[in-house]
Design a protein around this motif. Sequence first.
Motif, PDB file in Angstrom:
ATOM      1  N   THR A 121      12.596   7.794 -89.312  1.00 33.50           N
ATOM      2  CA  THR A 121      11.619   8.313 -88.343  1.00 33.50           C
ATOM      3  C   THR A 121      12.259   8.513 -86.977  1.00 33.50           C
ATOM      4  OG1 THR A 121       9.815   7.186 -89.512  1.00 33.50           O
ATOM      5  CG2 THR A 121       9.375   7.891 -87.257  1.00 33.50           C
ATOM      6  N   LEU A 122      13.061   7.549 -86.552  1.00 31.97           N
ATOM      7  CA  LEU A 122      13.755   7.682 -85.274  1.00 31.97           C
ATOM      8  C   LEU A 122      14.718   8.859 -85.296  1.00 31.97           C
ATOM      9  CD1 LEU A 122      14.569   3.940 -84.427  1.00 31.97           C
ATOM     10  CD2 LEU A 122      12.879   5.398 -83.301  1.00 31.97           C
TER      11      LEU A 122
ATOM     12  N   MET B 279       3.737  13.661 -74.757  1.00 27.46           N
ATOM     13  CA  MET B 279       3.334  12.327 -74.320  1.00 27.46           C
ATOM     14  C   MET B 279       4.073  11.967 -73.032  1.00 27.46           C
ATOM     15  SD  MET B 279       3.758   8.651 -76.287  1.00 27.46           S
ATOM     16  CE  MET B 279       2.733   9.139 -77.659  1.00 27.46           C
ATOM     17  N   ASP B 280       3.316  11.507 -72.032  1.00 27.91           N
ATOM     18  CA  ASP B 280       3.931  11.100 -70.770  1.00 27.91           C
ATOM     19  C   ASP B 280       4.780   9.852 -70.972  1.00 27.91           C
ATOM     20  OD1 ASP B 280       2.701  13.151 -69.385  1.00 27.91           O
ATOM     21  OD2 ASP B 280       0.917  11.948 -68.914  1.00 27.91           O
ATOM     22  N   PRO B 281       5.894   9.766 -70.257  1.00 30.63           N
ATOM     23  CA  PRO B 281       6.736   8.563 -70.409  1.00 30.63           C
ATOM     24  C   PRO B 281       6.021   7.314 -69.909  1.00 30.63           C
ATOM     25  CG  PRO B 281       7.513   9.939 -68.598  1.00 30.63           C
ATOM     26  CD  PRO B 281       6.481  10.745 -69.315  1.00 30.63           C
ATOM     27  N   VAL B 282       6.314   6.207 -70.532  1.00 27.47           N
ATOM     28  CA  VAL B 282       5.785   4.914 -70.118  1.00 27.47           C
ATOM     29  C   VAL B 282       6.776   4.306 -69.129  1.00 27.47           C
ATOM     30  CG1 VAL B 282       5.158   2.583 -70.865  1.00 27.47           C
ATOM     31  CG2 VAL B 282       4.585   4.563 -72.298  1.00 27.47           C
ATOM     32  N   ILE B 283       6.316   3.992 -67.937  1.00 29.42           N
ATOM     33  CA  ILE B 283       7.178   3.373 -66.940  1.00 29.42           C
ATOM     34  C   ILE B 283       7.120   1.860 -67.132  1.00 29.42           C
ATOM     35  CG2 ILE B 283       7.727   3.170 -64.493  1.00 29.42           C
ATOM     36  CD1 ILE B 283       7.847   6.034 -65.646  1.00 29.42           C
ATOM     37  N   SER B 284       8.261   1.258 -67.391  1.00 34.66           N
ATOM     38  CA  SER B 284       8.295  -0.166 -67.707  1.00 34.66           C
ATOM     39  C   SER B 284       9.634  -0.766 -67.307  1.00 34.66           C
ATOM     40  CB  SER B 284       8.045  -0.386 -69.201  1.00 34.66           C
ATOM     41  OG  SER B 284       8.217  -1.738 -69.564  1.00 34.66           O
ATOM     42  N   ILE B 285       9.608  -2.061 -66.997  1.00 35.55           N
ATOM     43  CA  ILE B 285      10.823  -2.796 -66.655  1.00 35.55           C
ATOM     44  C   ILE B 285      11.537  -3.326 -67.890  1.00 35.55           C
ATOM     45  CG2 ILE B 285       9.796  -5.112 -66.442  1.00 35.55           C
ATOM     46  CD1 ILE B 285      11.467  -5.474 -63.892  1.00 35.55           C
ATOM     47  N   ARG B 286      10.966  -3.129 -69.067  1.00 35.28           N
ATOM     48  CA  ARG B 286      11.530  -3.718 -70.281  1.00 35.28           C
ATOM     49  C   ARG B 286      12.957  -3.283 -70.597  1.00 35.28           C
ATOM     50  NH1 ARG B 286       6.826  -2.590 -74.482  1.00 35.28           N
ATOM     51  NH2 ARG B 286       6.532  -0.840 -73.036  1.00 35.28           N
ATOM     52  N   PRO B 287      13.351  -2.016 -70.374  1.00 40.01           N
ATOM     53  CA  PRO B 287      14.773  -1.684 -70.623  1.00 40.01           C
ATOM     54  C   PRO B 287      15.725  -2.536 -69.786  1.00 40.01           C
ATOM     55  CG  PRO B 287      13.467   0.306 -70.392  1.00 40.01           C
ATOM     56  CD  PRO B 287      12.575  -0.823 -70.003  1.00 40.01           C
TER      57      PRO B 287
ATOM     58  N   VAL C 268       8.239   4.670 -78.929  1.00 39.22           N
ATOM     59  CA  VAL C 268       9.270   5.640 -79.296  1.00 39.22           C
ATOM     60  C   VAL C 268       8.955   6.271 -80.653  1.00 39.22           C
ATOM     61  CG1 VAL C 268      11.729   5.952 -79.752  1.00 39.22           C
ATOM     62  CG2 VAL C 268      10.991   4.424 -77.918  1.00 39.22           C
ATOM     63  N   LEU C 269       8.506   5.475 -81.613  1.00 38.59           N
ATOM     64  CA  LEU C 269       8.152   6.011 -82.933  1.00 38.59           C
ATOM     65  C   LEU C 269       7.015   7.026 -82.840  1.00 38.59           C
ATOM     66  CD1 LEU C 269       8.357   2.741 -85.053  1.00 38.59           C
ATOM     67  CD2 LEU C 269       9.860   4.730 -85.279  1.00 38.59           C
ATOM     68  N   ALA C 270       6.166   6.866 -81.821  1.00 38.79           N
ATOM     69  CA  ALA C 270       5.054   7.807 -81.624  1.00 38.79           C
ATOM     70  C   ALA C 270       5.484   9.062 -80.881  1.00 38.79           C
ATOM     71  CB  ALA C 270       3.924   7.113 -80.866  1.00 38.79           C
ATOM     72  N   GLY C 271       6.779   9.148 -80.548  1.00 35.22           N
ATOM     73  CA  GLY C 271       7.291  10.346 -79.883  1.00 35.22           C
ATOM     74  C   GLY C 271       7.402  10.226 -78.380  1.00 35.22           C
ATOM     75  N   GLY C 272       7.155   9.036 -77.827  1.00 41.87           N
ATOM     76  CA  GLY C 272       7.223   8.840 -76.390  1.00 41.87           C
ATOM     77  C   GLY C 272       8.547   8.251 -75.946  1.00 41.87           C
TER      78      GLY C 272
ATOM     79  N   VAL D 158      14.395   4.997 -72.725  1.00 40.55           N
ATOM     80  CA  VAL D 158      14.439   4.568 -74.116  1.00 40.55           C
ATOM     81  C   VAL D 158      13.851   5.681 -74.973  1.00 40.55           C
ATOM     82  CG1 VAL D 158      13.769   2.782 -75.757  1.00 40.55           C
ATOM     83  CG2 VAL D 158      14.106   2.192 -73.340  1.00 40.55           C
ATOM     84  N   ASP D 159      14.700   6.378 -75.716  1.00 41.88           N
ATOM     85  CA  ASP D 159      14.236   7.434 -76.615  1.00 41.88           C
ATOM     86  C   ASP D 159      14.657   7.091 -78.041  1.00 41.88           C
ATOM     87  OD1 ASP D 159      16.959   7.911 -76.656  1.00 41.88           O
ATOM     88  OD2 ASP D 159      16.858   9.902 -75.747  1.00 41.88           O
TER      89      ASP D 159
END
Length: 487
Positions: free
Chosen positions: A480-481, A1-9, A55-59, A78-79
């Motif tokens: 799961t994590l 799965m490609d990483p999600v680019i986000s400002i949330r972290p 993250v739970l989906a493996g991304g 975020v992993d």
Amino acid sequence: MDPVISIRPLLAVAVAGLAALTVLLLNNHEKLRDVVSPLAATTMFAIVASMAPTVLAGGTVDLRLFEILPGIDFAFRVDALGMVFATVSSLLWIVAAIYSIGYMRHLKEHAQTRFFACFATSLAAAVGGAFAANLFTLVIFYEVLSLVTYPLVYHHEDQEGWAGSRKYLVYLMGASKSVLLAALALTYHIAGSLDFVAGGLLAGVDASAPLLTVVYFCYLFGFAKAAVMPMHAWLPAAMVAPTPVSALLHAVAVVKMGVFCVLRVVFHIFGAGLVDGLGLGIATAYLVSFTILMASVYALTRDDLKARLAYSTVSQLSYIVLGAVLLSPVAMVGGIIHIAAHAFSKITLFFCAGSIYCASGKRNISDMAGIGRRLPWTMGAFFVGSLSMIGVPPTAGFVSKWYLALGSVEAGEIAFLIVLLVSSVLNAAYFLPISYVAFFGTEAQESPVTVREIPMMTIPLVATAILSVLMGIFPDYFLTLAEGVVR
């Protein structure tokens, strides 16, 4: 799965940082100031939770800010491992913020604005470290956490406070400025990068076994917040701080940052294969087993409740490292989920210690006979937290210890299974008498003050006790994590 680019972290970190600034600006408006931390904590938890499905989906959720040097970025990722730490930190900040307001108001503590500002900044550093994409970013937040918690340790500004805070800073900053800095430099020299890599950044590098061994132990002792003996003395010394700070140090931010950093090194800098090939797993397992048992023996000898809890923390942290270095997938899962299990249970115990002190002025266990009849909610929660520390079902501690025990068998290391069993017996020996004396002991004399529950402190400690049980019954989220880290 490609990483999600986000400002949330970055937003999760910024929320706590802005909260600290707002607290300072509201210094003369006590009621408004006190509302800031619970609101910021809830907002941070919502931001962290919003990334959990990915993250739970493996991304992963990524954000690269800027480059420092070739191969060194200031960046977030975020992993699964980071989400364990961030979930625990942000969730427990909510209850800790409410508890702290009750504690500080009841005791009419001085410098409350400084206290709440540093408290918020420490959570920003903890979550920033959880979401660090590489060693450079992680160490930046690690150091910020050391510095910003220093004023919290010396909060009372008395001779005992200055002595304890000095030891706290000397151990943490001394270790990081010497062996940890050396480890970072050597890692960058060997690998040309400080990034976290699945399977290990140093796996397959052209470096001698003695050099890699030196680097490994520089990390193990350089991250002194993990409190592996002999780098543990700062932790009991830090008990001079107010009880909400002790809860922060021992359950949420500081010590968890230490063991989290060690797990990052084992999983993503060296990798299980290299740790096993160098024989470092078993060597570390014996070292932390000594810490587990000796710290438990020290706890047995302490009459001061917070000191007993402090040595218990030294012991329990090494469970997390033991799970990682056994290199068995089941043991690794056990070590990772013990981050959450210990956090929920230990913060409950420290909250209870603070509640007892605020209600009765008592610190020593020998003075607490019969106090459970006056503080039934507090001591009931203490009993639940104790059961989790021992590993009794259906509490969170049972789940993590079960996986650690199975992992020891899976790894073929029965000696460490015995260590786990003996340490659980020691846990029972220093925890259960406290509850027994509190509920069934006879008070030496009638207390001259009215001893009763303080609602703003009792509600948070009951909530965390319930969390300890809920995680024991419904551990799937953290399992799961953890399994996502091990895969």
